[in-house]
Design a protein around this motif. Structure first.
Motif, PDB file in Angstrom:
ATOM      1  N   TYR A  58       0.828  -1.205   0.000  1.00 56.49           N
ATOM      2  CA  TYR A  58       0.000   0.000   0.000  1.00 56.49           C
ATOM      3  C   TYR A  58       0.865   1.258   0.000  1.00 56.49           C
ATOM      4  CZ  TYR A  58       0.626   1.084   5.004  1.00 56.49           C
ATOM      5  OH  TYR A  58       1.145   1.426   6.223  1.00 56.49           O
ATOM      6  N   GLN A  59       2.071   1.169   0.545  1.00 56.63           N
ATOM      7  CA  GLN A  59       2.966   2.322   0.536  1.00 56.63           C
ATOM      8  C   GLN A  59       3.570   2.533  -0.854  1.00 56.63           C
ATOM      9  OE1 GLN A  59       5.497   1.281   3.850  1.00 56.63           O
ATOM     10  NE2 GLN A  59       4.138   2.302   5.309  1.00 56.63           N
ATOM     11  N   ILE A  60       3.811   1.443  -1.581  1.00 54.68           N
ATOM     12  CA  ILE A  60       4.273   1.548  -2.976  1.00 54.68           C
ATOM     13  C   ILE A  60       3.204   2.282  -3.789  1.00 54.68           C
ATOM     14  CG2 ILE A  60       4.865   0.257  -5.070  1.00 54.68           C
ATOM     15  CD1 ILE A  60       6.990  -0.058  -2.991  1.00 54.68           C
ATOM     16  N   LYS A  61       1.940   1.932  -3.555  1.00 63.02           N
ATOM     17  CA  LYS A  61       0.841   2.575  -4.275  1.00 63.02           C
ATOM     18  C   LYS A  61       0.780   4.070  -3.955  1.00 63.02           C
ATOM     19  CE  LYS A  61      -4.084   2.203  -5.160  1.00 63.02           C
ATOM     20  NZ  LYS A  61      -5.339   1.527  -4.837  1.00 63.02           N
ATOM     21  N   GLN A  62       0.988   4.435  -2.693  1.00 62.48           N
ATOM     22  CA  GLN A  62       0.994   5.840  -2.302  1.00 62.48           C
ATOM     23  C   GLN A  62       2.117   6.595  -3.010  1.00 62.48           C
ATOM     24  OE1 GLN A  62       1.336   5.573   1.964  1.00 62.48           O
ATOM     25  NE2 GLN A  62      -0.875   5.544   2.275  1.00 62.48           N
ATOM     26  N   VAL A  63       3.310   5.983  -3.061  1.00 63.21           N
ATOM     27  CA  VAL A  63       4.449   6.610  -3.729  1.00 63.21           C
ATOM     28  C   VAL A  63       4.155   6.765  -5.220  1.00 63.21           C
ATOM     29  CG1 VAL A  63       6.875   6.280  -4.386  1.00 63.21           C
ATOM     30  CG2 VAL A  63       6.153   5.870  -2.021  1.00 63.21           C
ATOM     31  N   ARG A  64       3.599   5.717  -5.861  1.00 65.21           N
ATOM     32  CA  ARG A  64       3.264   5.777  -7.279  1.00 65.21           C
ATOM     33  C   ARG A  64       2.272   6.917  -7.548  1.00 65.21           C
ATOM     34  NH1 ARG A  64       2.439   0.825  -8.218  1.00 65.21           N
ATOM     35  NH2 ARG A  64       0.302   0.718  -7.492  1.00 65.21           N
ATOM     36  N   ASN A  65       1.254   7.037  -6.707  1.00 67.88           N
ATOM     37  CA  ASN A  65       0.258   8.092  -6.897  1.00 67.88           C
ATOM     38  C   ASN A  65       0.884   9.478  -6.782  1.00 67.88           C
ATOM     39  OD1 ASN A  65      -1.767   6.238  -7.350  1.00 67.88           O
ATOM     40  ND2 ASN A  65      -2.479   6.228  -5.231  1.00 67.88           N
ATOM     41  N   LEU A  66       1.825   9.654  -5.857  1.00 64.17           N
ATOM     42  CA  LEU A  66       2.497  10.951  -5.725  1.00 64.17           C
ATOM     43  C   LEU A  66       3.387  11.247  -6.929  1.00 64.17           C
ATOM     44  CD1 LEU A  66       3.581  11.326  -1.996  1.00 64.17           C
ATOM     45  CD2 LEU A  66       1.835  12.564  -3.243  1.00 64.17           C
ATOM     46  N   ILE A  67       4.093  10.230  -7.412  1.00 61.90           N
ATOM     47  CA  ILE A  67       4.953  10.416  -8.589  1.00 61.90           C
ATOM     48  C   ILE A  67       4.104  10.866  -9.777  1.00 61.90           C
ATOM     49  CG2 ILE A  67       6.398   9.217 -10.292  1.00 61.90           C
ATOM     50  CD1 ILE A  67       7.443   7.476  -7.964  1.00 61.90           C
TER      51      ILE A  67
END
Length: 85
Positions: A66-75
């Motif tokens: 879920y943290q990878i997804k958060q980082v992807r969304n910010l990128i």
């Protein structure tokens, strides 16, 4: 293709969120210009142009999906990947 580019591509593709090394995610965020602060197991990343704060913790040697997804969304939201997004 550099290791940074490979990690960025892997995160943006989103096909293997459960299989990304925590250290690779940290290297990616540092490479994107985030400042890192560590509090225990929490790695807190901030960047002047980004309103959100990224707070990640390892799950063994891997990053939490879920943290990878958060980082992807910010990128994607802030267009941090340059020409790759």
């Amino acid at each position: 293709m550099s290791k940074f580019d490979k990690i960025l591509e892997k995160v943006l593709r989103g096909a293997s969120d459960a299989n990304i090394d925590f250290q690779d995610l940290c290297q990616l965020l540092n490479g994107l210009g985030f400042q890192e602060r560590i509090r225990g197991s929490h790695h807190i990343y901030t960047k002047d142009d980004v309103m959100e704060i990224i707070n990640i913790q390892p799950n063994g040697s891997k990053a939490k999906p879920y943290q990878i997804k958060q980082v992807r969304n910010l990128i994607l939201k802030y267009k941090l990947a340059g020409e790759n997004d």
